[in-house]
Each structure stands twice: as structure tokens, then as C-alpha cells.
Design an enzyme around this catalytic site. Structure first.
Site, PDB file in Angstrom:
ATOM      1  N   LYS A 102      10.556   0.122  13.033  1.00  0.00           N
ATOM      2  CA  LYS A 102      11.042   0.328  11.656  1.00  0.00           C
ATOM      3  C   LYS A 102      12.184   1.342  11.652  1.00  0.00           C
ATOM      4  O   LYS A 102      13.203   1.149  11.005  1.00  0.00           O
ATOM      5  CB  LYS A 102       9.910   0.865  10.763  1.00  0.00           C
TER       6      LYS A 102
ATOM      7  N   GLY B 134      -4.503  -1.577   5.449  1.00  0.00           N
ATOM      8  CA  GLY B 134      -3.794  -2.726   4.883  1.00  0.00           C
ATOM      9  C   GLY B 134      -4.388  -4.061   5.321  1.00  0.00           C
ATOM     10  O   GLY B 134      -4.595  -4.973   4.519  1.00  0.00           O
ATOM     11  N   ARG B 135      -4.700  -4.171   6.625  1.00  0.00           N
ATOM     12  CA  ARG B 135      -5.200  -5.460   7.133  1.00  0.00           C
ATOM     13  C   ARG B 135      -6.668  -5.693   6.785  1.00  0.00           C
ATOM     14  O   ARG B 135      -7.230  -6.733   7.142  1.00  0.00           O
ATOM     15  CB  ARG B 135      -4.960  -5.540   8.641  1.00  0.00           C
TER      16      ARG B 135
ATOM     17  N   HIS C 211      -3.248 -32.159  20.245  1.00  0.00           N
ATOM     18  CA  HIS C 211      -2.076 -32.944  20.656  1.00  0.00           C
ATOM     19  C   HIS C 211      -0.910 -32.030  21.004  1.00  0.00           C
ATOM     20  O   HIS C 211       0.242 -32.441  20.992  1.00  0.00           O
ATOM     21  CB  HIS C 211      -1.706 -33.922  19.542  1.00  0.00           C
TER      22      HIS C 211
ATOM     23  N   GLU D  45      10.854  -4.783   3.678  1.00  0.00           N
ATOM     24  CA  GLU D  45      10.858  -6.200   3.289  1.00  0.00           C
ATOM     25  C   GLU D  45      10.418  -6.368   1.843  1.00  0.00           C
ATOM     26  O   GLU D  45      11.040  -7.095   1.056  1.00  0.00           O
ATOM     27  CB  GLU D  45       9.896  -7.001   4.192  1.00  0.00           C
TER      28      GLU D  45
ATOM     29  N   LYS E  32       0.838  -1.200   0.000  1.00  0.00           N
ATOM     30  CA  LYS E  32       0.000   0.000   0.000  1.00  0.00           C
ATOM     31  C   LYS E  32       0.875   1.254   0.000  1.00  0.00           C
ATOM     32  O   LYS E  32       0.658   2.168  -0.765  1.00  0.00           O
ATOM     33  CB  LYS E  32      -0.924  -0.031   1.218  1.00  0.00           C
TER      34      LYS E  32
ATOM     35  N   GLU F 215      -3.137  -5.774  15.606  1.00  0.00           N
ATOM     36  CA  GLU F 215      -2.671  -4.492  15.067  1.00  0.00           C
ATOM     37  C   GLU F 215      -3.767  -3.436  15.186  1.00  0.00           C
ATOM     38  O   GLU F 215      -3.496  -2.254  15.316  1.00  0.00           O
ATOM     39  CB  GLU F 215      -2.222  -4.640  13.600  1.00  0.00           C
TER      40      GLU F 215
HETATM   41  O1  F6P Z   1       1.288  -2.679   2.327  1.00  0.00           O
HETATM   42  P1  F6P Z   1       2.448  -2.039   2.999  1.00  0.00           P
HETATM   43  O2  F6P Z   1       2.398  -0.539   2.930  1.00  0.00           O
HETATM   44  O3  F6P Z   1       3.744  -2.570   2.435  1.00  0.00           O
HETATM   45  O4  F6P Z   1       2.401  -2.378   4.526  1.00  0.00           O
HETATM   46  C1  F6P Z   1       2.490  -3.695   4.974  1.00  0.00           C
HETATM   47  C2  F6P Z   1       2.089  -3.797   6.412  1.00  0.00           C
HETATM   48  O5  F6P Z   1       2.940  -3.012   7.217  1.00  0.00           O
HETATM   49  C3  F6P Z   1       2.193  -2.370   8.239  1.00  0.00           C
HETATM   50  O6  F6P Z   1       2.103  -1.029   7.929  1.00  0.00           O
HETATM   51  C4  F6P Z   1       2.830  -2.531   9.577  1.00  0.00           C
HETATM   52  O7  F6P Z   1       4.174  -2.314   9.524  1.00  0.00           O
HETATM   53  C5  F6P Z   1       0.817  -3.021   8.191  1.00  0.00           C
HETATM   54  O8  F6P Z   1      -0.158  -2.239   8.724  1.00  0.00           O
HETATM   55  C6  F6P Z   1       0.687  -3.295   6.740  1.00  0.00           C
HETATM   56  O9  F6P Z   1      -0.328  -4.225   6.461  1.00  0.00           O
END
Ligand code: F6P
Length: 545
Positions: A510, A265-266, A382, A210, A204, A351
Site C-alpha cells: 500500500k 475485516g475478513r 474439465h 480502492e 472498516k 491473510e
Molecule cells: O474494510 P477496509 O478497512 O477498507 O479494509 C479492506 C481490506 O483491506 C485489508 O486491510 C488488507 O489490505 C483487509 O484486511 C481488509 O479486509
């Protein structure tokens, strides 16, 4: 005596405290003995889901008081506000319009129009790849699609793609890369052909470390596989609310699919972030998933609170968190394909509601979001169910089960269902000392052995759970289930007066991650760091000299 801000806000807090003290003296089994219609009384159905919440420490009076409390919180008004697009995400001054992503029929708002246009573009892309019209740099059809994203840009699509395995269509294999750990993309690409692999870069913000690092590694891998720079658009599409950043990164503008600031995002799997789902199950099934969620949206908007599934799920967790001091909730789907659901719900709920200040920015003096965890049944039985049965921790549990399987191994589905129901029954009834002793005697155990073992075998029971039933795990029922959880999380946020749609807490990590990485890159550890962090970084630098 009321002693926190919630207790002061809600006028019937003391009534609830008194009712809690009364019901705590009763074993859950007694509630069933007192009322043979309890299961029917404490259940609700909508959008293909049936919520049985009878195995909880609830009475008609308690439910009535919880509904009164929700009315004081203006939950009904809050439901209207979220669907109307009011800026309920007050810290970011935005609406939380994920429900607009599953609007069905003619667009009614500018958001619906943007959603429809994007769905049409997604449909064309999926059709091109499925029909093998979309070719890679060697002119071969795409065989593998890799979603690169993390958090909300990974968990939703990953969970749904797995959950709807029986609906997979077409020839394309789906893969997901999230971790910054190079091991993940390294291992995956070992088994892939660059000439037939399409990457989706889903972010987003288009600034997530990452995702950008994995996308760069993927680009290097495609180029190393023999692709010219000019052919890269054949292997990369992106999804972002920052279209210009995706283009700057090198994604062809026509390959960028938008999401919008009004979607968290979530909460975004229904948008273009759901592209991997559409690749896996086709657009018709993706739309069925949206339709299931839409049916749950309507139920949340219209049903009275005492029969409203998401509102009830939220009220029940609120009841335990605030009046029984619970700090965790387990989610136990008895469906192998739903194995990712607990991980998905962890982000959705933790979150959203892991906050320490109110919507107004005042520090809270009460518990907010609790820990969400779990795994698919029967595996958990289990492993950690021992603690659920005999441990000292009380926590609400959601069992999720399907009446029908997709596979033909009927007797195993019967066993799966039997295990699910038996677990909630055992947690409810338990087994007292007398019964335990009698059973041991009946099996010929000596009195000495009975004395030695009986206490160990006692199950206290009276441990609460919900059971969510659905006919079959389908795009529609899964859509409804996810939307129910989204609205449950919002309900909790409203009751606790917190903003469920921001996530400021993740930012510090971050920022410091970048500082630590700078120290590693320059082998220069700032002198004012704490000695633990400094030592860990020095060890790393030393090992990688
Ligand atoms: O879609 P993006 O901007 O890469 O963010 C990924 C995820 O990182 C977060 O901002 C948390 O670090 C989440 O809320 C989000 O879903």
C-alpha cells in the site's frame, strides 16, 4: 530427528513422524480394506454439517497423536480465550470477537448490546428500502444497491449474497464494486439509474484507497445524474469503525453503521458489513445465517477434539503441511451458487495464516499458511482436476456437496452429486497398471497400443480429501460452514503459534503504491529506484503524456 521449532515444542512429534512413515507405505484404499467401518469412524456431524474425513492418510493412532498435539498447544484453552474476548490478536492488542456478532438471545456483554442495536438499525433500513419508503433524489424507490468495499468488506457479503440466491427477496438488485480499476464501476454504472441507486461504502478503516476512490466516483456519478448535494444522503450509507472519517467524507451521520476494532475485516460478514446480504435475503434469513454460525461456535467450544469439525479440519491440514510438506489446499464446492467460496476462503485463510513469525515475533523455521484455491464443481473437472488425479503435487481437498437442490431439475442435481462423490472416489482408489491394461484389453485394444498407452492411463490414487455434506444450502448451513472455516483457520494459527488476526504484510504494498502513484502524477521517478520499477513507470508516463 526433530529439527524445527514445532518439532521441539510438541513432545510427540517423533511419534507422528514414525506414523507418517508407516502410513505413507499404504495406499489409502488399503485403509478402507482393513476397516469396513472407516467412514463412520472418521466422520463428525454438527450444526447441519457432516464432515467425512475418512479419505485421508489417517489412522486411529495418528488421530490420537494429533489430538495430543492439540492438547499440548492448549487448543481447548485457546478456544475458551477467543470466545471470552481475550486479546488474542496480540500485535494489535485486541480480541477477535466475531463470534459475538452471531450471539442469539438477550445480550450478555457490551459487545452483544452494540451488535443488537446495529442489527435493529440495519433491519429498519432494509425494511424502508424493501417497502419502497426510502426514496432517491427524484422521489423514486431504490431499485439497485451497490456495495463498494474490498477484501473483507467485499468478499464475505459478495460470496454469501451469491450463495443464497434461492433466498433472495424483495425487488432490489445487488451489485459489488471492489477494484480500483475504473473499468469496474464504469461498466456497472452504464446499466444503472442514479435516481434509484443506493451505495453502501463499506470500509472498516475508511482509509482504503480502492474504496474511497470508487466512492468518490460514485458520488460524482450521482451528482452528474442530477442529484443536489443536499440529496446525497438518499444515495449513500456507510459501514465503518471510523464513523468520524465516514462523516468527514460526506456520509450523513445517521447513515453510518458501526463495526468495531474487535472484529477483523475478513471475519466481519456477520456485522453491518453484511448489509448487502440483508438487502438480498431479508433480516430473518440474515439472522438464520448468524444462528447457523452460532450453532457451529457452540460445537467448536464444546465438542471433544476428535469429533470437533473445525478442530479436525485444522488438524488435518496441519498434518499434511507439517508431515507431508504440502503447500496448497483445494476447495471444491459442488454447488453453482457457492462459486465465490474459494475466493472468500483465500482471504480468510491466506491473510490470516500467511505469516513468517510466531506470536512472540520469532522467525519461523517451519511452513505456515498454505495456498487456498479452487472453483465450483463440475467446472474444475474439465480444467485442473487432471493435476489432482495424475500430477506430482499432493494436496488436501475439501469437496462440499448438498443432498437436496433448490431447483426442480432433479436429474441434474443427481448428476452433480454423483460427480462430486466419483471425484473423491477416483482420487482415493486410482487405477493401477494391471487394471488399466485389463480394461484396454477388454475394449479390444491391441497389445502394441496397450504398451503405448497404459502408463499414461494409470491413476496412482491414494490422494486425500474431505467431503462436507449438508442437507441443503440454506442460511443456517452456510453460516455453520463459514464459521467452521473461521475456526479451522484459528485452530491452525494456534497449532503453528502464529497470530491469525493481523495482516501486516499488506501494508508495504500500500505504501509503495502511493509512492509509485506520486511518481506517475509528478512524472518524477526517484533515481534510487530499481531499474525495473523505474522503467515500468517511465513507460506508463510516456504512454500517457
Ligand atoms: O474494510 P477496509 O478497512 O477498507 O479494509 C479492506 C481490506 O483491506 C485489508 O486491510 C488488507 O489490505 C483487509 O484486511 C481488509 O479486509
Amino acid at each position: 530427528m526433530p529439527n524445527n521449532a514445532l518439532a521441539k515444542t510438541y513432545s510427540n512429534w517423533e511419534n507422528l513422524e514414525k506414523l507418517q512413515a508407516q502410513i505413507s507405505k499404504l495406499h489409502l484404499s488399503e485403509l478402507f480394506e482393513q476397516d469396513s467401518t472407516r467412514a463412520a469412524r472418521f466422520s463428525a456431524s454438527a450444526a447441519g454439517l457432516d464432515l467425512d474425513f475418512s479419505k485421508n492418510h489417517l489412522s486411529v493412532d495418528i488421530l490420537g497423536e494429533l489430538v495430543k498435539l492439540a492438547e499440548q498447544a492448549d487448543l481447548k484453552g485457546a478456544i475458551t480465550r477467543i470466545f471470552k474476548g481475550e486479546h488474542i490478536n496480540n500485535t494489535e492488542d485486541r480480541p477477535a470477537l466475531h463470534a459475538a456478532l452471531r450471539h442469539i438471545g438477550e445480550p450478555q456483554t457490551p459487545e452483544h448490546k452494540e451488535v443488537q442495536e446495529t442489527l435493529e438499525r440495519m433491519g429498519k433500513l432494509v425494511a424502508k428500502v424493501h417497502s419502497k419508503e426510502w426514496k432517491g433524489f427524484k422521489g423514486e424507490a431504490i431499485t439497485d444497491v451497490v456495495n463498494i468495499g474490498i477484501g473483507g468488506s467485499d468478499l464475505g457479503p459478495r460470496m454469501v449474497t451469491k450463495a443464497l440466491t434461492p433466498y433472495h427477496t424483495g425487488h432490489v438488485n445487488l451489485h459489488f464494486i471492489a477494484n480500483v480499476d475504473g473499468a469496474e464501476i464504469h461498466d456497472l454504472t452504464q446499466g444503472l439509474n442514479p435516481a434509484t441507486t443506493l451505495f453502501i461504502v463499506a470500509s472498516k478503516s475508511f482509509s482504503t484507497q480502492e474504496t474511497l476512490e470508487n466512492a468518490k466516483t460514485a458520488r460524482r456519478w450521482i451528482l452528474a445524474g442530477g442529484c443536489d448535494e443536499g440529496d446525497l444522503p438518499k444515495h449513500f450509507v456507510a459501514i465503518s469503525s471510523k464513523v468520524e472519517k465516514a462523516v468527514e467524507f460526506g456520509i450523513a451521520a445517521e447513515n453510518v453503521y458501526p463495526i468495531w476494532d474487535w472484529v477483523g475485516g475478513r471475519y466481519s460478514l456477520w456485522s453491518a458489513i453484511g448489509l448487502p446480504i440483508a438487502f438480498a435475503i431479508g433480516m430473518d434469513n440474515f439472522n438464520a445465517l448468524r444462528a447457523g454460525a452460532n450453532a457451529m461456535d457452540k460445537h467448536f467450544a464444546e465438542a471433544p477434539l476428535e469429533k470437533n469439525i473445525p478442530a479436525l479440519m485444522g488438524l488435518i491440514v496441519f498434518w499434511y503441511t507439517q508431515f507431508f510438506d504440502t503447500t496448497a489446499q483445494a476447495v471444491l464446492p459442488y454447488a453453482y451458487h457457492m462459486q465465490m467460496l474459494p475466493a472468500y476462503l483465500q482471504q480468510l485463510e491466506m491473510e490470516s495464516n500467511g505469516k513468517s513469525v510466531t506470536r512472540e515475533g520469532d522467525r519461523v523455521d517451519y511452513s505456515t499458511g498454505s495456498i487456498v484455491w479452487g472453483t465450483e464443481g463440475t467446472n474444475g473437472q474439465h480444467s485442473f482436476h487432471q493435476l489432482l488425479h495424475q500430477g506430482t503435487v499432493l494436496m488436501p481437498i475439501d469437496f462440499i456437496a448438498t443432498l437436496k437442490a433448490h431447483h426442480p431439475i432433479d436429474h441434474q442435481h443427481r448428476l452433480l452429486f454423483a460427480n462430486c462423490v466419483a471425484q473423491s472416489q477416483a482420487l482415493l482408489t486410482g487405477r493401477d497398471l494391471e487394471t488399466t491394461k485389463a480394461e484396454l484389453r477388454a475394449s479390444g485394444t491391441s497389445e502394441d497400443e496397450i504398451d503405448r498407452l497404459a502408463e499414461h492411463k494409470v491413476h496412482p490414487g491414494s490422494r486425500p480429501s474431505n467431503t462436507i455434506l449438508m442437507e441443503k444450502l440454506s442460511p443456517e448451513t452456510l453460516g455453520a460452514l463459514i464459521a467452521a472455516y473461521e475456526h479451522k483457520v484459528y485452530t491452525l494459527g494456534v497449532l503453528m503459534n502464529i497470530n491469525s488476526f493481523d495482516q501486516w504484510g499488506v501494508e508495504l504494498g500500500k505504501l509503495l503504491g502511493n509512492h509509485v502513484n506520486d511518481a506517475i502524477e509528478t512524472t518524477d521517478v526517484p533515481g534510487d529506484w530499481d531499474s525495473s520499477t523505474a522503467r515500468l513507470v517511465e513507460r506508463f508516463c510516456e504512454a500517457n503524456k
